[in-house]
Design a protein around this motif. Structure first.
Motif, short mmCIF file in Angstrom:
data_model
loop_
_atom_site.label_atom_id
_atom_site.label_comp_id
_atom_site.label_asym_id
_atom_site.label_seq_id
_atom_site.Cartn_x
_atom_site.Cartn_y
_atom_site.Cartn_z
N LYS A 1 0.62 -1.39 0.13
CA LYS A 1 0.01 -0.09 0.40
C LYS A 1 0.76 1.23 0.34
O LYS A 1 1.46 1.18 0.65
N THR A 2 0.58 2.35 -0.62
CA THR A 2 0.88 3.74 -0.84
C THR A 2 0.74 4.75 -0.05
O THR A 2 -0.83 4.97 -0.89
N LEU A 3 0.86 5.17 0.79
CA LEU A 3 0.00 6.53 1.04
C LEU A 3 -0.69 7.62 0.41
O LEU A 3 0.46 7.55 -0.10
N GLY A 4 -1.47 8.07 0.84
CA GLY A 4 -1.89 8.81 0.16
C GLY A 4 -2.71 8.50 -1.10
O GLY A 4 -2.44 9.82 -2.35
N ASN A 5 -3.06 7.24 -1.44
CA ASN A 5 -3.35 7.45 -2.88
C ASN A 5 -4.87 6.29 -2.76
O ASN A 5 -4.93 6.15 -3.58
N THR A 6 -5.21 6.73 -2.32
CA THR A 6 -6.82 7.35 -1.48
C THR A 6 -7.51 7.52 -2.90
O THR A 6 -8.57 7.19 -3.24
N TRP A 7 -7.03 8.27 -4.07
CA TRP A 7 -7.57 8.80 -4.73
C TRP A 7 -8.08 7.57 -5.89
O TRP A 7 -8.96 7.36 -7.04
N ILE A 8 -7.37 6.69 -6.80
CA ILE A 8 -7.83 5.40 -7.26
C ILE A 8 -8.79 4.81 -6.76
O ILE A 8 -8.58 3.27 -7.70
N TRP A 9 -9.89 4.94 -5.35
CA TRP A 9 -10.70 4.04 -5.02
C TRP A 9 -11.94 4.35 -5.53
O TRP A 9 -13.27 3.89 -5.42
N LYS A 10 -11.63 5.98 -6.23
CA LYS A 10 -12.67 6.79 -6.64
C LYS A 10 -13.28 5.58 -7.57
O LYS A 10 -12.89 5.35 -8.46
N GLU A 11 -14.74 5.40 -7.42
CA GLU A 11 -15.69 4.87 -8.68
C GLU A 11 -15.12 5.43 -10.52
O GLU A 11 -15.94 4.14 -11.35
N LYS A 12 -14.63 6.85 -10.66
CA LYS A 12 -14.64 6.41 -12.41
C LYS A 12 -13.56 5.76 -12.49
O LYS A 12 -13.33 5.81 -13.49
N TYR A 13 -12.52 5.18 -11.27
CA TYR A 13 -11.32 5.02 -11.98
C TYR A 13 -11.86 3.39 -11.83
O TYR A 13 -10.85 2.42 -11.42
N ASN A 14 -12.68 2.71 -12.01
CA ASN A 14 -12.91 0.93 -11.63
C ASN A 14 -13.36 1.36 -12.97
O ASN A 14 -13.63 1.45 -14.19
N PRO A 15 -13.15 -0.53 -13.06
CA PRO A 15 -12.09 -1.23 -14.40
C PRO A 15 -14.04 -1.36 -14.96
O PRO A 15 -15.61 -1.58 -14.59
N LYS A 16 -13.63 -1.24 -16.30
CA LYS A 16 -14.91 -0.91 -16.94
C LYS A 16 -15.75 -2.36 -17.73
O LYS A 16 -14.94 -2.98 -18.05
#
Length: 404
Positions: free
Chosen positions: A389-404
């Motif tokens: 885990k990398t600290l400060g990477n909470t943005w990666i779990w935003k819905e817009k980055y979910n696999p399509k």
């Protein structure tokens, strides 16, 4: 006296007061002269003196003759500077008065071109043009099923084949650079037609002809070699770096044990100077040898139909990752962002968590590829779910980055 006190004092004073002019002088700001210049001329720009004056920020004729060209910022100048519009207007000719419009356009190049900061090429000699492209989103995350499991196994085989191709290409490019290490020739898929006559395709696919592997220069570990590797690791952890590196060097010798894992570890010791003098070029040679040797074993395993990879899969992935670090940082070779990204991504899809983070960084920063936050989030997620885990990477779990 502070600025607020000066303002109050001004309001109290009359124009006839003797201190009035002194206060105004103290309130007045510094006087500025705006000059527009090039290397040969300069022109004073005057502010408007009256609302009806339409010469706002207009340039007057130069107050002095053209000065001698400056030489302190030659790096910012094109080779020919005599065709500037201001020089032509003032009648100045610096030996280039006959230049035409095309020369003028050529001289006004982008600053990045003048400084040699052009973009990195999109190709690399260490990445073959026919390298298989794999759809990383074809196996979407979700509840494991028999179909998705089989699809992931097939995709992993594709990535492993891709790793062997990169290792073989790197070997070909590095062979002329090696100084004292003779890199073992890798095995191509076309060379394996006669090696699996004993039946490698069915459920007993792990039954690989080791004698043929040795004949082609491949490497098969042994119990004694594994014990020596463990001893070298123990010496390293206890701080006896010199003896540890010597033992790794003996196990990595192509004329001796020729062990891929030892070649990786010996290459790292040479790179970082663990118990020896740092030698990044020789380190690169051993890392390339490790990748080539491991690729030979894995090529046989893939040809035999082994789904989970052969005995040297871990060594291959580790060597590919360390070669990516060499390409990224320029350790023993010129920096190559394209190769670094391709090697990182290959190792990442074969389970290396460090490579997952590095591949994500490449996509995030556009290092060796176009910027792609969707792919960056994918690899950061993959690394986090794998325990890195990398600290400060909470943005990666935003819905817009979910696999399509």
């Amino acid at each position: 006296m502070g600025l607020r006190d000066l303002i109050k004092k001004k309001d109290r004073l009359g124009e006839g007061d003797a201190a009035y002019s002194e206060t105004l002088n103290r309130l007045a700001g510094p006087e500025f002269t705006f000059i527009r210049s090039d290397t040969n001329t300069h022109e004073i720009i005057y502010p408007p003196s009256h609302p009806k004056n339409d010469r706002y920020l207009s340039a007057h004729e130069p107050a002095s003759t053209p000065s001698k060209s400056r030489r302190s910022l030659d790096v910012f100048r094109p080779r020919s500077r005599g065709n500037s519009l201001l020089s032509a207007a003032s009648g100045d000719s610096d030996g280039d008065s006959s230049t035409n419009g095309s020369a003028t356009k050529k001289d006004h190049r982008r600053l990045s071109h003048r400084l040699g900061l052009s973009r990195h090429p999109k190709t690399s000699e260490f990445v073959p043009n026919d390298l298989p492209q794999i759809n990383v989103t074809s196996t979407a995350d979700g509840p494991p099923t028999a179909e998705t499991k089989e699809a992931k196994e097939v995709q992993e085989q594709q990535w492993e084949k891709r790793a062997t191709i990169l290792a073989s290409t790197n070997e070909e490019r590095q062979r002329s650079r090696s100084r004292s290490v003779s890199v073992t020739p890798s095995i191509s898929y076309t060379d394996l037609d006669g090696l699996n006559n004993g039946g490698g395709g069915g459920g007993g696919g792990s039954a690989i002809d080791t004698s043929s592997l040795k004949a082609l220069g491949g490497v098969v570990s042994s119990k004694e070699i594994d014990q020596d590797i463990q001893e070298a690791i123990r010496l390293h952890e206890e701080g006896d770096l010199e003896r540890s590196t010597q033992l790794f060097g003996r196990l990595a010798d192509p004329d001796g044990a020729n062990n891929p894992l030892s070649q990786v570890l010996y290459g790292l010791a040479l790179r970082h100077g663990w118990g020896c003098e740092p030698d990044v070029e020789r380190a690169l040679t051993y890392l390339s040898a490790a990748a080539s040797n491991a690729a030979s074993v894995e090529t046989l395993a893939l040809k035999a139909g082994v789904k989970k990879g052969g005995a040297a899969k871990g060594e291959l992935v580790l060597a590919i990752f360390e070669l990516a670090n060499c390409f990224r940082h320029g350790w023993g070779i010129a920096k190559d962002p394209v190769a670094a990204k391709q090697y990182y991504e290959t190792a990442a899809n074969l389970g290396d968590t460090d490579a997952m983070n590095e591949a994500a960084w490449c996509y995030l920063e556009g290092f060796g590829c176009k910027k792609d936050k969707f792919q960056a989030a994918r690899y950061y997620r993959l690394a986090e779910t794998s325990g890195s885990k990398t600290l400060g990477n909470t943005w990666i779990w935003k819905e817009k980055y979910n696999p399509k």
